[in-house]
Design an enzyme around this catalytic site. Sequence first.
Site, mmCIF file in Angstrom:
data_model
loop_
_atom_site.group_PDB
_atom_site.id
_atom_site.type_symbol
_atom_site.label_atom_id
_atom_site.label_comp_id
_atom_site.label_asym_id
_atom_site.label_seq_id
_atom_site.Cartn_x
_atom_site.Cartn_y
_atom_site.Cartn_z
ATOM 1 N N CYS A 111 -5.674 4.761 0.593
ATOM 2 C CA CYS A 111 -5.052 6.102 0.661
ATOM 3 C C CYS A 111 -4.612 6.557 -0.724
ATOM 4 O O CYS A 111 -3.550 7.172 -0.883
ATOM 5 C CB CYS A 111 -3.863 6.134 1.622
ATOM 6 S SG CYS A 111 -4.306 5.803 3.303
ATOM 7 N N HIS B 285 0.192 7.700 -3.214
ATOM 8 C CA HIS B 285 -0.460 7.584 -1.906
ATOM 9 C C HIS B 285 -0.750 9.010 -1.434
ATOM 10 O O HIS B 285 -0.008 9.945 -1.765
ATOM 11 C CB HIS B 285 0.553 6.899 -0.976
ATOM 12 C CG HIS B 285 0.049 6.543 0.379
ATOM 13 N ND1 HIS B 285 -0.083 7.467 1.392
ATOM 14 C CD2 HIS B 285 -0.307 5.353 0.926
ATOM 15 C CE1 HIS B 285 -0.501 6.858 2.487
ATOM 16 N NE2 HIS B 285 -0.655 5.576 2.232
ATOM 17 N N GLN C 292 6.769 1.257 -0.766
ATOM 18 C CA GLN C 292 6.351 -0.086 -1.191
ATOM 19 C C GLN C 292 7.454 -0.821 -1.940
ATOM 20 O O GLN C 292 7.260 -1.961 -2.349
ATOM 21 C CB GLN C 292 5.111 0.012 -2.098
ATOM 22 C CG GLN C 292 3.874 0.518 -1.395
ATOM 23 C CD GLN C 292 3.343 -0.445 -0.350
ATOM 24 O OE1 GLN C 292 3.594 -1.661 -0.400
ATOM 25 N NE2 GLN C 292 2.616 0.073 0.623
ATOM 26 N N LYS D 29 7.334 -1.436 7.172
ATOM 27 C CA LYS D 29 6.979 -2.275 6.010
ATOM 28 C C LYS D 29 8.101 -3.263 5.661
ATOM 29 O O LYS D 29 7.966 -4.071 4.760
ATOM 30 C CB LYS D 29 6.662 -1.392 4.799
ATOM 31 C CG LYS D 29 5.382 -0.541 5.014
ATOM 32 C CD LYS D 29 4.967 0.150 3.768
ATOM 33 C CE LYS D 29 4.031 1.317 3.997
ATOM 34 N NZ LYS D 29 2.636 0.942 4.241
ATOM 35 N N ASP E 253 9.299 7.976 -3.515
ATOM 36 C CA ASP E 253 8.636 7.377 -2.358
ATOM 37 C C ASP E 253 8.834 5.863 -2.468
ATOM 38 O O ASP E 253 8.177 5.197 -3.275
ATOM 39 C CB ASP E 253 7.152 7.760 -2.384
ATOM 40 C CG ASP E 253 6.337 6.997 -1.359
ATOM 41 O OD1 ASP E 253 6.881 6.104 -0.690
ATOM 42 O OD2 ASP E 253 5.128 7.284 -1.235
HETATM 43 C C1 LIG Z 1 3.448 4.268 -1.420
HETATM 44 C C2 LIG Z 1 3.272 4.736 -0.005
HETATM 45 N N1 LIG Z 1 3.698 5.956 0.338
HETATM 46 C C3 LIG Z 1 3.581 6.415 1.583
HETATM 47 C C4 LIG Z 1 3.012 5.667 2.583
HETATM 48 C C5 LIG Z 1 2.914 6.225 3.957
HETATM 49 O O1 LIG Z 1 3.714 5.493 4.833
HETATM 50 P P1 LIG Z 1 3.668 5.743 6.408
HETATM 51 O O2 LIG Z 1 2.205 5.702 6.780
HETATM 52 O O3 LIG Z 1 4.453 4.624 6.978
HETATM 53 O O4 LIG Z 1 4.258 7.086 6.651
HETATM 54 C C6 LIG Z 1 2.535 4.385 2.279
HETATM 55 C C7 LIG Z 1 1.879 3.567 3.297
HETATM 56 O O5 LIG Z 1 1.150 2.659 3.020
HETATM 57 C C8 LIG Z 1 2.672 3.914 0.948
HETATM 58 O O6 LIG Z 1 2.244 2.700 0.618
#
Ligand SMILES: Cc1ncc(COP(=O)(O)O)c(C=O)c1O
Length: 404
Positions: free
Chosen positions: A362, A121, A201, A224, A198
């Site tokens: 993203c 992401h 998900q 989430k 990270d």
């Molecule tokens: C794999 C992953 N990393 C990071 C993020 C960023 O999360 P946040 O916008 O809640 O900080 C997301 C959000 O969709 C994501 O799916």
Amino acid sequence: MLDINKIRADFPILSQKVNGKPLVYFDNGATSQKPQVVIDAISKYYQEINANIHRGVHTLSQLATDAYEISRGKIQNHINAKFSHEVLFTSGTTHGINLVTNGFASILKEGDEVLVSALEHHSNIVPWQMLCEKTGAVLRVIPMNHEGELIMEEFDKLLSSKTKIVTVNHISNALGTVNPIKYMIDKAHEVGAAILIDGAQAVPHLKPDVQELDCDFYVFSGHKICGPTGTGILYGKEAWLNKLPPYQGGGEMIKEVSFEKTTYAELPHKFEAGTPNVAGGIVLGTAIDYMNEVGFDNIQQQEKELLEYGTKRLLEIEGLKIFGTAKEKTSVISFNIEGIHPYDIGTIVDKLGIAVRTGHHCAQPIMTFFDIPGTIRASFAFYNTKEEIDIMVAAIKRAQMMLS
Ligand SMILES: Cc1ncc(COP(=O)(O)O)c(C=O)c1O
């Protein structure tokens, strides 16, 4: 087994109509819906104990502080962190990653290497790029194959004594790939590199055990996993958190302040400057309790069935291609229909009450890899049903007829 009707009754939004049609919510990868217990816990906090924490001797402040720290303990248990001070409250995954990259600015030197996976992401790419620009470190990319799996032979080759940190998602938001993180953690450690996972998900679908994984950092967002927006967790091993400098300066993160010199508070407060999202932090604990009551075995079973059924039904549609066919995959189906822009499908199915995500999710480098502008993404949660998948498939067929 899940009593799906009972589960769905926990989520008031699911009985709502959107554009005159019953809502089918398949944008769980973006954010989850909230059960009534979470909604109630937010208003209960403001009605009964709202106060600033760690500061007042008065009763409400103590009640709020206790509730906040109890929630930290719940999260510690949930991810099996060794110490509660290894669990930092953040505003979300993005905040957690930036906290770590900011800290590594004082560690990395020119020529050091940061390994980032091709499946990330943007929030797990851009902060590392900024870090490399600042320090002269080099960003290297762990490549993927056409199934959407990271290529471990290439990862092994990229690792060297120059590698200082590896960063990879547990599960890809764009394709649903479950990455072999235990292998990657062990390999990173063999060359003396740290590793950040990270988990944004992953936590909606599984319970990570950070001690068993032995990762150095694990980040995720509360919104989430049925929790409030503006909440998140950064788990860091104690030794790393002690080594990294504070991220933000301000109240709460200090031991003593003078104009000559400031000393910093112990963990976790060193990284929690200013008034935090007190209600959010407390209610994140409520959300985690809720998820555990539903049970992660049940969640996984339901989502596995939805993924299998959804994949089968979608593939019945002529000209439909799924992106992301990894052997290890969770409840995300990213797809396109030949000759039709994903945005057009998304717009039409929305008129029929169906929420799917369209675009690059993203994760523009993944779209560039497949040479596509974006995909339509249906991402499932445990409260979704096969009947909802049928509604989506019928809606897509209708949209396809209208557009071709
Ligand atoms: C794999 C992953 N990393 C990071 C993020 C960023 O999360 P946040 O916008 O809640 O900080 C997301 C959000 O969709 C994501 O799916």
